[in-house]
Design a protein around this motif. Structure first.
Motif, mmCIF file in Angstrom:
data_model
loop_
_atom_site.group_PDB
_atom_site.id
_atom_site.type_symbol
_atom_site.label_atom_id
_atom_site.label_comp_id
_atom_site.label_asym_id
_atom_site.label_seq_id
_atom_site.Cartn_x
_atom_site.Cartn_y
_atom_site.Cartn_z
ATOM 1 N N GLY A 1 0.795 -1.220 0.000
ATOM 2 C CA GLY A 1 0.000 0.000 0.000
ATOM 3 C C GLY A 1 0.828 1.271 0.000
ATOM 4 O O GLY A 1 0.284 2.356 -0.183
ATOM 5 N N ASP A 2 2.140 1.173 0.197
ATOM 6 C CA ASP A 2 2.998 2.353 0.159
ATOM 7 C C ASP A 2 3.148 2.849 -1.272
ATOM 8 O O ASP A 2 3.195 2.067 -2.212
ATOM 9 N N THR A 3 3.247 4.158 -1.409
ATOM 10 C CA THR A 3 3.611 4.743 -2.689
ATOM 11 C C THR A 3 5.111 4.986 -2.636
ATOM 12 O O THR A 3 5.597 5.662 -1.736
ATOM 13 N N VAL A 4 5.829 4.403 -3.581
ATOM 14 C CA VAL A 4 7.291 4.475 -3.567
ATOM 15 C C VAL A 4 7.812 5.092 -4.854
ATOM 16 O O VAL A 4 7.164 5.031 -5.901
ATOM 17 N N LYS A 5 8.988 5.694 -4.761
ATOM 18 C CA LYS A 5 9.694 6.212 -5.927
ATOM 19 C C LYS A 5 11.002 5.441 -6.014
ATOM 20 O O LYS A 5 11.786 5.420 -5.073
ATOM 21 N N ILE A 6 11.220 4.792 -7.144
ATOM 22 C CA ILE A 6 12.377 3.933 -7.322
ATOM 23 C C ILE A 6 13.236 4.502 -8.443
ATOM 24 O O ILE A 6 12.737 4.785 -9.543
ATOM 25 N N ASP A 7 14.525 4.683 -8.162
ATOM 26 C CA ASP A 7 15.486 5.124 -9.166
ATOM 27 C C ASP A 7 16.266 3.907 -9.631
ATOM 28 O O ASP A 7 16.936 3.251 -8.843
ATOM 29 N N THR A 8 16.160 3.598 -10.928
ATOM 30 C CA THR A 8 16.828 2.435 -11.505
ATOM 31 C C THR A 8 17.929 2.894 -12.446
ATOM 32 O O THR A 8 17.726 3.816 -13.241
ATOM 33 N N LYS A 9 19.085 2.245 -12.364
ATOM 34 C CA LYS A 9 20.187 2.551 -13.268
ATOM 35 C C LYS A 9 19.949 1.829 -14.590
ATOM 36 O O LYS A 9 19.779 0.619 -14.623
ATOM 37 N N ILE A 10 19.925 2.583 -15.682
ATOM 38 C CA ILE A 10 19.725 2.030 -17.020
ATOM 39 C C ILE A 10 21.005 2.268 -17.813
ATOM 40 O O ILE A 10 21.506 3.395 -17.864
ATOM 41 N N ARG A 11 21.514 1.233 -18.433
ATOM 42 C CA ARG A 11 22.735 1.356 -19.233
ATOM 43 C C ARG A 11 22.361 1.337 -20.710
ATOM 44 O O ARG A 11 21.740 0.392 -21.195
ATOM 45 N N GLU A 12 22.745 2.394 -21.419
ATOM 46 C CA GLU A 12 22.496 2.512 -22.852
ATOM 47 C C GLU A 12 23.833 2.687 -23.552
ATOM 48 O O GLU A 12 24.377 3.792 -23.588
ATOM 49 N N GLY A 13 24.367 1.607 -24.080
ATOM 50 C CA GLY A 13 25.679 1.666 -24.717
ATOM 51 C C GLY A 13 26.756 1.942 -23.687
ATOM 52 O O GLY A 13 26.944 1.189 -22.744
ATOM 53 N N GLU A 14 27.439 3.061 -23.831
ATOM 54 C CA GLU A 14 28.493 3.443 -22.886
ATOM 55 C C GLU A 14 27.954 4.298 -21.745
ATOM 56 O O GLU A 14 28.583 4.426 -20.712
ATOM 57 N N ARG A 15 26.784 4.911 -21.961
ATOM 58 C CA ARG A 15 26.230 5.824 -20.952
ATOM 59 C C ARG A 15 25.371 5.075 -19.947
ATOM 60 O O ARG A 15 24.807 4.031 -20.242
ATOM 61 N N GLU A 16 25.250 5.663 -18.780
ATOM 62 C CA GLU A 16 24.377 5.125 -17.744
ATOM 63 C C GLU A 16 23.525 6.274 -17.225
ATOM 64 O O GLU A 16 24.031 7.358 -16.956
ATOM 65 N N ARG A 17 22.222 6.035 -17.135
ATOM 66 C CA ARG A 17 21.317 7.077 -16.643
ATOM 67 C C ARG A 17 20.407 6.492 -15.582
ATOM 68 O O ARG A 17 20.353 5.280 -15.389
#
Length: 115
Positions: A24-40
Motif C-alpha cells: 500500500g505504500d507509494t514508492v519512488k524507485i530510481d533504476t540505473k539504465i545502461r544505454e551503450g556506454e552511458r548510464e542514466r
C-alpha cells in the motif's frame, strides 16, 4: 543455518533500510539504465501491490497508471541496479495482496492514506 547468519550480517543495515516498504505504500524507485556506454537513472513511482519476502531475493510489485494504461513492475530492492528507493506515502490496507486495484480506475483505485 550459521553460515546464512554470517553471510547476512554485513548487509543487515541495508536489509532493514529497504524492507521498511509495506503493502500500500507509494514508492519512488530510481533504476540505473545502461544505454551503450552511458548510464542514466530512470524513475518509477507507484503503489506497492504485492511483496514476496525472501531475504535478499525479496521482490515487490509496483503498479502505476500512465495515460490510462496500468503498468506493473516487479523489482528486486537489493539489486545493484536500484540506485534509490524512497517511500512517499503510506496507506492503510487490510490485505496482503492488492490485486483488486487492477480492475479499478480513477478515484476507485485510491487507498486510505496514513498521516
Amino acid at each position: 543455518m550459521l553460515l546464512n547468519k554470517i553471510s547476512l550480517s554485513p548487509m543487515d543495515d541495508a536489509l532493514n533500510e529497504r524492507l521498511k516498504v509495506k503493502i500500500g505504500d507509494t514508492v519512488k524507485i530510481d533504476t540505473k539504465i545502461r544505454e551503450g556506454e552511458r548510464e542514466r537513472i530512470q524513475q518509477f513511482e507507484g503503489t506497492v501491490i504485492a511483496m514476496h519476502n525472501a531475504g535478499y531475493n525479496t521482490t515487490i510489485t509496483v503498479r502505476k497508471t500512465f495515460q490510462g494504461v496500468g503498468l506493473e513492475r516487479v523489482i528486486l530492492p537489493f539489486s545493484p541496479r536500484i540506485a534509490n528507493l524512497k517511500i512517499i506515502q503510506s496507506a492503510r490496507v487490510r490485505r496482503a495482496k492488492l490485486y483488486y486495484l487492477r480492475e479499478r480506475q480513477g478515484k476507485a483505485a485510491r487507498l486510505k492514506q496514513i498521516f
